[in-house]
Design a protein around this motif. Structure first.
Motif, PDB file in Angstrom:
ATOM      1  N   HIS A   1      -2.184   3.677  -3.859  1.00 50.65           N
ATOM      2  CA  HIS A   1      -1.894   2.525  -4.602  1.00 50.65           C
ATOM      3  C   HIS A   1      -1.822   1.236  -4.196  1.00 50.65           C
ATOM      4  O   HIS A   1      -1.030   1.020  -2.939  1.00 50.65           O
ATOM      5  N   TYR A   2      -2.506   0.267  -4.448  1.00 48.69           N
ATOM      6  CA  TYR A   2      -2.383  -1.351  -3.849  1.00 48.69           C
ATOM      7  C   TYR A   2      -1.554  -2.105  -5.038  1.00 48.69           C
ATOM      8  O   TYR A   2      -2.144  -2.148  -6.109  1.00 48.69           O
ATOM      9  N   LEU A   3      -0.550  -2.644  -4.822  1.00 51.90           N
ATOM     10  CA  LEU A   3       0.255  -3.393  -5.742  1.00 51.90           C
ATOM     11  C   LEU A   3       0.510  -4.728  -5.109  1.00 51.90           C
ATOM     12  O   LEU A   3       0.687  -4.899  -3.910  1.00 51.90           O
TER      13      LEU A   3
ATOM     14  N   TYR B   1      -2.623  -4.553  -9.906  1.00 49.82           N
ATOM     15  CA  TYR B   1      -2.879  -3.250  -9.225  1.00 49.82           C
ATOM     16  C   TYR B   1      -4.245  -2.945  -9.198  1.00 49.82           C
ATOM     17  O   TYR B   1      -4.961  -3.181 -10.040  1.00 49.82           O
ATOM     18  N   SER B   2      -4.378  -2.009  -8.093  1.00 48.95           N
ATOM     19  CA  SER B   2      -5.766  -1.167  -7.967  1.00 48.95           C
ATOM     20  C   SER B   2      -5.389   0.021  -7.155  1.00 48.95           C
ATOM     21  O   SER B   2      -4.114   0.333  -6.765  1.00 48.95           O
ATOM     22  N   ARG B   3      -6.462   0.845  -7.212  1.00 49.05           N
ATOM     23  CA  ARG B   3      -6.167   2.029  -6.695  1.00 49.05           C
ATOM     24  C   ARG B   3      -7.344   2.783  -5.901  1.00 49.05           C
ATOM     25  O   ARG B   3      -8.662   2.389  -6.596  1.00 49.05           O
TER      26      ARG B   3
ATOM     27  N   GLN C   1       0.902  -1.132  -0.088  1.00 48.40           N
ATOM     28  CA  GLN C   1      -0.054  -0.032  -0.086  1.00 48.40           C
ATOM     29  C   GLN C   1       0.847   1.325  -0.013  1.00 48.40           C
ATOM     30  O   GLN C   1       1.772   1.191   0.686  1.00 48.40           O
TER      31      GLN C   1
ATOM     32  N   SER D   1      -5.643   8.168  -3.358  1.00 47.25           N
ATOM     33  CA  SER D   1      -4.284   8.593  -3.546  1.00 47.25           C
ATOM     34  C   SER D   1      -3.604   7.193  -3.184  1.00 47.25           C
ATOM     35  O   SER D   1      -2.237   7.126  -3.240  1.00 47.25           O
TER      36      SER D   1
ATOM     37  N   GLU E   1       2.153  12.275  -9.108  1.00 49.03           N
ATOM     38  CA  GLU E   1       0.793  11.599  -9.572  1.00 49.03           C
ATOM     39  C   GLU E   1       1.297  10.401 -10.384  1.00 49.03           C
ATOM     40  O   GLU E   1       2.185  10.749 -11.387  1.00 49.03           O
ATOM     41  N   TYR E   2       1.092   9.062 -10.152  1.00 47.95           N
ATOM     42  CA  TYR E   2       1.504   7.913 -10.971  1.00 47.95           C
ATOM     43  C   TYR E   2       0.272   7.206 -11.416  1.00 47.95           C
ATOM     44  O   TYR E   2      -0.780   7.096 -10.633  1.00 47.95           O
ATOM     45  N   THR E   3       0.533   6.402 -12.342  1.00 50.81           N
ATOM     46  CA  THR E   3      -0.508   5.275 -12.895  1.00 50.81           C
ATOM     47  C   THR E   3       0.142   4.112 -12.881  1.00 50.81           C
ATOM     48  O   THR E   3       1.212   3.747 -12.757  1.00 50.81           O
ATOM     49  N   LYS E   4      -0.739   3.125 -13.430  1.00 57.55           N
ATOM     50  CA  LYS E   4      -0.465   1.796 -13.181  1.00 57.55           C
ATOM     51  C   LYS E   4       0.775   1.438 -14.007  1.00 57.55           C
ATOM     52  O   LYS E   4       1.705   0.619 -13.703  1.00 57.55           O
TER      53      LYS E   4
END
Lengths: 124, 298
Positions: free
Chosen positions: B249-251, B242-244, B222, B247, B228-231
């Motif tokens: 991010h779950y990886l 990956y999920s979000r 987590q 703010s 700002e980042y994306t997958k």
């Protein structure tokens, strides 16, 4: 005494290793104390004896315990380094959490200063 | 030592095992996982000499198992079908196996029978399901073989019997280097008892590893970052999932905690929490990673 969490994500041998270090730090195990045999421990915990052996081998490798053939494994009196290293790891974790919660280096140093001044470095 | 090399087994059109390689060192405990029809029982039947393979080799201590009496008397296979001796009494069952297994111990048999309290002269088909299982388990342990195969044997035992069996296995592993192969749907049991574990799916071995190296090899992360980042920004790390949520991010990432922290440090995380996955979660993600639907795994 050697209770471990079989559901835990941490490998069983690693839990056993940490438990021995922890019991030594808390002075529940003292230099020269005999540990249960691999057989006794594996039976009591209901786990694979190879897992218990692995924990004992690692403890011996790191100088936490020593083995006397035919007599068993004993807590070593030369385990200061492992215990310090373990303490440093735990301290680092706690400090990271404190930092994440917003404590500054000065505030943390102040806590450390107080602990050491009042002789809190002794474990009671 | 058990060694399977390129083993194939077919039943008509159905391929039960498709080129399976497996090595199990002496004195260790091996877990076979997989859904129904994955090939677990077929492996155990090959090892007990009930089936012959169509291709490859099945060896125990360097000898082919099928039709090999000197190997077969060193292997005991505990499964439900072993209890088809309905008209036997427990005494009859004992004498039957005692005639086949030279290392059989009457003393151990009696000791075990007393702990489970089974009658000697009642017909086995009048036993309850649980009692039948107990009967075959105590008989199997008393045969004192070098190899013990347990086909979902733990799954049907009550907690008391489970701990008795586990303690027996500890003694046997330490005293005579017993090797066990256990098939199960129950990851918890495998985790407690086995040194290594293999996952089978549709007759193929998906993986086969030391159980401790499986644990801690994948983490749930987590994280929150200043930028700002994306997958896509995380894909180079080999993420499994990956999920979000706002703010955070779950990886799901492979690697030890240190490795993952090291990788993500370049992105300047504000929050970075890691939880190692449980054995069960690891299997599910590994299956997904190989294109299998986790729903197919029990």
């Amino acid at each position: 005494m050697f209770d471990i969490d079989l559901q835990s994500r941490t490998p069983i041998y690693e839990q056993l290793y940490k438990r021995v270090v922890e019991l030594t730090v808390k002075k529940q195990l003292r230099p020269g104390d005999k540990l249960p045999s691999v057989r006794e421990l594996a039976k009591a915990l209901g786990v694979n004896p190879n897992t218990v052996s692995k924990a004992f081998q690692n403890l011996e490798r790191d100088g936490m315990i020593y083995s006397l053939p035919g007599r068993g494994s004993f807590i070593s009196d030369k385990n200061g380094d492992v215990i310090k290293q373990n303490a440093a790891e735990q301290f680092t974790l706690a400090a990271k959490e404190a930092a994440a919660a917003g404590l500054t280096a000065e505030e943390m140093t102040e806590i450390i200063r107080k602990i050491t001044e009042t002789g809190g470095n002794k474990i009671d | 030592m058990i060694k399977l090399t390129g083993v194939t087994k077919k039943f008509g059109d159905f391929t039960a095992l498709d080129g399976v390689d497996l090595m199990i060192p002496k004195g260790t405990s091996f877990g076979l996982l997989g859904s129904n029809g994955a090939g677990k029982s077929t492996i155990l039947r090959l090892l007990s000499g009930i089936y012959s393979q169509d291709g490859g080799s099945v060896k125990i201590d360097d000898e082919e198992v099928f039709d090999n009496t000197s190997i077969k008397e060193r292997v005991f296979f505990i499964n439900d079908e072993t209890v088809q001796f309905g008209s036997f009494t427990l005494k009859g069952l004992r004498d039957y196996y005692k005639g086949f297994y030279p290392n059989f111990s009457d003393e151990l048999f009696e000791e075990l029978r007393n702990t489970v309290n089974l009658p000697m002269d009642k017909k086995i088909d009048r036993f309850s399901k649980g009692m039948k299982r107990q009967a075959i388990v105590i008989t199997g342990l008393a045969c004192r073989t070098d190899y013990l195969l347990l086909d979902e044997a733990f799954d049907g035992l009550d907690p008391t019997m489970r701990i008795i069996v586990k303690r027996m296995l500890v003694d046997a592993m330490l005293d005579r280097q017993l090797t066990t192969v256990i098939s199960s749907h129950n990851l918890k049991e495998i985790n407690e008892v086995c040194d290594s574990v293999a996952l089978l799916h549709q007759g193929k071995m998906l993986f086969n590893r030391d159980i401790d190296s499986v644990k801690g090899s994948i983490h749930k992360v987590q994280a929150a970052f200043k930028e700002e980042y994306t997958k896509e920004d995380f894909e180079k790390y080999g993420i499994l999932h990956y999920s979000r949520s706002q703010s955070i991010h779950y990886l799901i990432m492979k690697g030890s905690e240190e490795e993952i922290r090291e990788k993500l440090s370049e992105k300047g995380p504000i929050v970075l929490d890691l939880i190692p996955l449980s054995l069960e979660e690891i299997f599910i993600y590994e299956m997904e990673g190989m294109g299998y639907d986790a729903g197919q795994l029990d």
